[in-house]
Design an enzyme around this catalytic site. Structure first.
Site, PDB file in Angstrom:
ATOM      1  N   GLY A 199       0.858  -1.187   0.000  1.00  0.00           N
ATOM      2  CA  GLY A 199       0.000   0.000   0.000  1.00  0.00           C
ATOM      3  C   GLY A 199       0.885   1.224   0.000  1.00  0.00           C
ATOM      4  O   GLY A 199       2.105   1.119  -0.181  1.00  0.00           O
TER       5      GLY A 199
ATOM      6  N   SER B 176      10.617  -2.437  -6.650  1.00  0.00           N
ATOM      7  CA  SER B 176      10.175  -1.086  -6.292  1.00  0.00           C
ATOM      8  C   SER B 176      11.351  -0.154  -6.049  1.00  0.00           C
ATOM      9  O   SER B 176      12.438  -0.580  -5.634  1.00  0.00           O
ATOM     10  CB  SER B 176       9.343  -1.190  -5.016  1.00  0.00           C
ATOM     11  OG  SER B 176       9.180   0.071  -4.433  1.00  0.00           O
TER      12      SER B 176
ATOM     13  N   CYS C 297      11.500   1.480  -3.610  1.00  0.00           N
ATOM     14  CA  CYS C 297      11.720   1.400  -2.151  1.00  0.00           C
ATOM     15  C   CYS C 297      12.944   0.565  -1.788  1.00  0.00           C
ATOM     16  O   CYS C 297      13.312   0.487  -0.613  1.00  0.00           O
ATOM     17  CB  CYS C 297      10.491   0.827  -1.450  1.00  0.00           C
ATOM     18  SG  CYS C 297       9.126   1.990  -1.429  1.00  0.00           S
TER      19      CYS C 297
ATOM     20  N   TYR D 254       9.159  -3.419   3.524  1.00  0.00           N
ATOM     21  CA  TYR D 254       8.636  -3.639   2.162  1.00  0.00           C
ATOM     22  C   TYR D 254       9.792  -3.618   1.158  1.00  0.00           C
ATOM     23  O   TYR D 254       9.901  -4.478   0.286  1.00  0.00           O
ATOM     24  CB  TYR D 254       7.603  -2.552   1.860  1.00  0.00           C
ATOM     25  CG  TYR D 254       7.167  -2.441   0.422  1.00  0.00           C
ATOM     26  CD1 TYR D 254       6.271  -3.350  -0.131  1.00  0.00           C
ATOM     27  CD2 TYR D 254       7.641  -1.404  -0.392  1.00  0.00           C
ATOM     28  CE1 TYR D 254       5.861  -3.235  -1.452  1.00  0.00           C
ATOM     29  CE2 TYR D 254       7.232  -1.281  -1.706  1.00  0.00           C
ATOM     30  CZ  TYR D 254       6.346  -2.195  -2.237  1.00  0.00           C
ATOM     31  OH  TYR D 254       5.955  -2.076  -3.544  1.00  0.00           O
TER      32      TYR D 254
ATOM     33  N   ASN E 102       6.325   4.846  -7.960  1.00  0.00           N
ATOM     34  CA  ASN E 102       5.012   5.505  -7.786  1.00  0.00           C
ATOM     35  C   ASN E 102       4.155   5.533  -9.045  1.00  0.00           C
ATOM     36  O   ASN E 102       4.088   6.545  -9.745  1.00  0.00           O
ATOM     37  CB  ASN E 102       5.197   6.960  -7.315  1.00  0.00           C
ATOM     38  CG  ASN E 102       5.757   7.017  -5.919  1.00  0.00           C
ATOM     39  OD1 ASN E 102       5.343   6.274  -5.038  1.00  0.00           O
ATOM     40  ND2 ASN E 102       6.707   7.912  -5.712  1.00  0.00           N
TER      41      ASN E 102
ATOM     42  N   GLU F 102      -4.040   3.655  -0.289  1.00  0.00           N
ATOM     43  CA  GLU F 102      -3.841   4.604  -1.387  1.00  0.00           C
ATOM     44  C   GLU F 102      -2.510   5.340  -1.231  1.00  0.00           C
ATOM     45  O   GLU F 102      -1.998   5.525  -0.144  1.00  0.00           O
ATOM     46  CB  GLU F 102      -5.000   5.610  -1.472  1.00  0.00           C
ATOM     47  CG  GLU F 102      -5.213   6.487  -0.255  1.00  0.00           C
ATOM     48  CD  GLU F 102      -6.075   5.827   0.818  1.00  0.00           C
ATOM     49  OE1 GLU F 102      -6.243   4.594   0.779  1.00  0.00           O
ATOM     50  OE2 GLU F 102      -6.550   6.549   1.712  1.00  0.00           O
TER      51      GLU F 102
ATOM     52  N   LYS G 244      -8.794  14.026  -1.196  1.00  0.00           N
ATOM     53  CA  LYS G 244      -8.931  15.128  -0.233  1.00  0.00           C
ATOM     54  C   LYS G 244      -9.456  16.379  -0.925  1.00  0.00           C
ATOM     55  O   LYS G 244     -10.331  17.066  -0.400  1.00  0.00           O
ATOM     56  CB  LYS G 244      -7.583  15.416   0.445  1.00  0.00           C
ATOM     57  CG  LYS G 244      -7.155  14.317   1.411  1.00  0.00           C
ATOM     58  CD  LYS G 244      -5.771  14.590   1.991  1.00  0.00           C
ATOM     59  CE  LYS G 244      -5.261  13.392   2.784  1.00  0.00           C
ATOM     60  NZ  LYS G 244      -3.984  13.621   3.430  1.00  0.00           N
TER      61      LYS G 244
ATOM     62  N   THR H 278      10.166  15.247  -1.897  1.00  0.00           N
ATOM     63  CA  THR H 278       9.977  15.163  -3.360  1.00  0.00           C
ATOM     64  C   THR H 278       9.758  13.712  -3.805  1.00  0.00           C
ATOM     65  O   THR H 278      10.257  12.764  -3.189  1.00  0.00           O
ATOM     66  CB  THR H 278      11.208  15.707  -4.106  1.00  0.00           C
ATOM     67  OG1 THR H 278      12.382  15.059  -3.579  1.00  0.00           O
ATOM     68  CG2 THR H 278      11.336  17.202  -3.950  1.00  0.00           C
TER      69      THR H 278
HETATM   70  P1  NAD Z   1      -2.134  -3.687  -5.623  1.00  0.00           P
HETATM   71  O1  NAD Z   1      -2.135  -3.822  -4.142  1.00  0.00           O
HETATM   72  O2  NAD Z   1      -3.239  -2.918  -6.265  1.00  0.00           O
HETATM   73  O3  NAD Z   1      -2.089  -5.131  -6.287  1.00  0.00           O
HETATM   74  C1  NAD Z   1      -1.490  -6.244  -5.682  1.00  0.00           C
HETATM   75  C2  NAD Z   1      -2.478  -7.383  -5.772  1.00  0.00           C
HETATM   76  O4  NAD Z   1      -1.874  -8.552  -5.179  1.00  0.00           O
HETATM   77  C3  NAD Z   1      -3.773  -7.130  -4.981  1.00  0.00           C
HETATM   78  O5  NAD Z   1      -4.893  -7.190  -5.847  1.00  0.00           O
HETATM   79  C4  NAD Z   1      -3.792  -8.226  -3.955  1.00  0.00           C
HETATM   80  O6  NAD Z   1      -5.089  -8.734  -3.667  1.00  0.00           O
HETATM   81  C5  NAD Z   1      -2.926  -9.287  -4.600  1.00  0.00           C
HETATM   82  N1  NAD Z   1      -2.415 -10.216  -3.596  1.00  0.00           N
HETATM   83  C6  NAD Z   1      -1.849  -9.913  -2.404  1.00  0.00           C
HETATM   84  N2  NAD Z   1      -1.583 -11.022  -1.715  1.00  0.00           N
HETATM   85  C7  NAD Z   1      -1.992 -12.058  -2.496  1.00  0.00           C
HETATM   86  C8  NAD Z   1      -1.990 -13.460  -2.316  1.00  0.00           C
HETATM   87  N3  NAD Z   1      -1.527 -14.024  -1.191  1.00  0.00           N
HETATM   88  N4  NAD Z   1      -2.488 -14.233  -3.304  1.00  0.00           N
HETATM   89  C9  NAD Z   1      -3.000 -13.674  -4.435  1.00  0.00           C
HETATM   90  N5  NAD Z   1      -3.023 -12.352  -4.663  1.00  0.00           N
HETATM   91  C10 NAD Z   1      -2.517 -11.544  -3.699  1.00  0.00           C
HETATM   92  O7  NAD Z   1      -0.727  -3.076  -6.015  1.00  0.00           O
HETATM   93  P2  NAD Z   1      -0.227  -2.437  -7.395  1.00  0.00           P
HETATM   94  O8  NAD Z   1      -0.112  -0.980  -7.179  1.00  0.00           O
HETATM   95  O9  NAD Z   1      -1.039  -2.952  -8.526  1.00  0.00           O
HETATM   96  O10 NAD Z   1       1.245  -3.032  -7.460  1.00  0.00           O
HETATM   97  C11 NAD Z   1       1.562  -4.205  -8.197  1.00  0.00           C
HETATM   98  C12 NAD Z   1       2.998  -4.611  -7.920  1.00  0.00           C
HETATM   99  O11 NAD Z   1       3.882  -3.531  -8.242  1.00  0.00           O
HETATM  100  C13 NAD Z   1       3.267  -4.950  -6.451  1.00  0.00           C
HETATM  101  O12 NAD Z   1       4.181  -6.022  -6.403  1.00  0.00           O
HETATM  102  C14 NAD Z   1       3.911  -3.706  -5.912  1.00  0.00           C
HETATM  103  O13 NAD Z   1       4.725  -3.969  -4.805  1.00  0.00           O
HETATM  104  C15 NAD Z   1       4.692  -3.220  -7.110  1.00  0.00           C
HETATM  105  N6  NAD Z   1       4.927  -1.772  -7.055  1.00  0.00           N
HETATM  106  C16 NAD Z   1       3.893  -0.907  -7.219  1.00  0.00           C
HETATM  107  C17 NAD Z   1       4.122   0.464  -7.147  1.00  0.00           C
HETATM  108  C18 NAD Z   1       3.008   1.461  -7.330  1.00  0.00           C
HETATM  109  O14 NAD Z   1       3.285   2.665  -7.280  1.00  0.00           O
HETATM  110  N7  NAD Z   1       1.760   1.047  -7.539  1.00  0.00           N
HETATM  111  C19 NAD Z   1       5.425   0.949  -6.916  1.00  0.00           C
HETATM  112  C20 NAD Z   1       6.458   0.035  -6.740  1.00  0.00           C
HETATM  113  C21 NAD Z   1       6.204  -1.322  -6.839  1.00  0.00           C
END
Ligand code: NAD
Length: 335
Positions: A89, A131, A133, A162, A191, A204, A213, A232
């Site tokens: 998240g 990520s 991160c 994370y 992001n 979110e 907001k 930033t």
């Molecule tokens: P998201 O939380 O919307 O999607 C992740 C999905 O994984 C969720 O729908 C969740 O239900 C599913 N999930 C979690 N545990 C599970 C399990 N045990 N079995 C089956 N499904 C499971 O996140 P996102 O924003 O779509 O991100 C997707 C990937 O990209 C993630 O690995 C995240 O760490 C990585 N990421 C995203 C961002 C970003 O800004 N959105 C940035 C860096 C990395």
């Protein structure tokens, strides 16, 4: 779970993709993109996408922490597997410390299962979503000059558990790729934002939270921002992210490589942009909250050099689409 058709695949040239995390933000958009490109797609998640119908040919609900479930869904050597599932998240979820053990355990279990089973079954190509991160906190103390070049990841010092799990899993995917025939591609997302992402669930991220907001607050009112707002970040619109993922997957470059925007902005600046899109003038009240690093920006030199890719649209364009979508969610939820 329906079995994928196997007869005639070679003749038709049809490609099969598995998307783990297909009920999530990036995964659900990726399914739509892969379908548009002609893939047969199996999506897997704990839940269906929240905001629209999935376009996947099959959608399997289940828990990827369970190796038996993973074995059932990887029942053939998919051409491409996209591993996006994670327990994650925004700052309000990953920086409070309250979810650290779940985040590490759940995401590591998913990756341990999936990489091993995909390897055993002979999957051709596997994408792993890491990520920004993972980058060391010590390189992101100056908000005007953060260093997120790929090679700066070590000596490792991510600012969250994370990030540590992501770094561990990156290494695991690379180890499997070195010791086996599995072809992996690893991206470090910075992001990603856009419509149909978490906006009020507690998971979110800053763009959706600020849009919510501002949409909820009448003109002349006040919104809260965590910290002094001078931290930033950069934000990449979902469609650009999908272009980057597909470009990386089709390339011969393993990564890890940044997929992000290098249009850095302060959180105060982002709030101002959202207000201007909404046509509202609001006061910002700075409050204590979970923050993460002081500055972060995507360094796109490597991806430009290796894949010739860079984002094409300004941040404001994506923020306009995201604001209008979030405003509609706010209106629907209060109707
Ligand atoms: P998201 O939380 O919307 O999607 C992740 C999905 O994984 C969720 O729908 C969740 O239900 C599913 N999930 C979690 N545990 C599970 C399990 N045990 N079995 C089956 N499904 C499971 O996140 P996102 O924003 O779509 O991100 C997707 C990937 O990209 C993630 O690995 C995240 O760490 C990585 N990421 C995203 C961002 C970003 O800004 N959105 C940035 C860096 C990395």
């Amino acid at each position: 779970m329906g079995l994928l058709r196997k007869e005639g695949d070679a003749v038709s040239g049809r490609k099969y993709a598995l998307v783990c995390g297909a009920g999530g933000f990036i995964g659900s958009h990726l399914v739509t993109r892969l379908k548009a490109e002609g893939f047969h797609v199996r999506g897997v998640d704990l839940k269906y996408p929240e905001f629209s119908e999935t376009r996947a040919d099959e959608f399997v609900i289940g828990d990827l922490r369970d190796p038996a479930f993973c074995r059932r869904i990887v029942d053939r050597p998919f051409h491409e597997v996209y591993q996006l599932a994670a327990d994650m998240g925004g700052a309000g979820f990953i920086f409070t410390g309250e979810h650290d053990s779940e985040v590490m355990h759940n995401s590591a279990m998913i990756n341990l299962n999936m990489v091993d089973i995909c390897c055993q079954v002979g999957v051709e190509r596997m994408f792993y979503s890491s990520s920004a991160c993972i980058y060391p906190e010590y390189n992101q103390l100056d908000p005007d000059n953060p260093n997120c070049a790929e090679e700066s990841a070590y000596p490792a010092a991510p600012d969250s558990e994370y990030g540590w799990e992501k770094l561990f899993s990156e290494r695991m995917y690379m180890a499997y790729s070195r010791n086996n025939d599995l072809c992996v591609r690893i991206a470090r997302f910075h992001n990603i934002f856009g419509p149909e992402g978490a906006w009020n669930s507690g998971r979110e991220k800053a763009p959706a939270a600020l849009c919510r907001k501002v949409a909820e607050t009448p003109d002349g009112g006040e919104i809260e921002i965590w910290g002094d707002g001078k931290q930033t970040r950069s934000f990449l619109y979902i469609d650009e992210c999908l272009d980057g993922i597909r470009r990386l997957m089709d390339s011969d470059f393993v990564g890890p490589v940044n997929i992000g925007s290098d249009e850095m902005i302060t959180i105060n600046g982002l709030a101002g942009m959202v207000m201007s899109i909404a046509g509202k003038s609001l006061t910002i009240r700075h409050v204590e909250g979970p923050l993460g690093v002081r500055g972060r920006n995507s360094d796109n030199r490597l991806i430009e050099e290796r894949l010739g890719w860079r984002p094409t649209a300004p941040l404001r364009q994506g923020m306009e689409k995201t604001y209008h979508w979030t405003e509609q969610q706010v209106l629907n939820s209060s109707a």
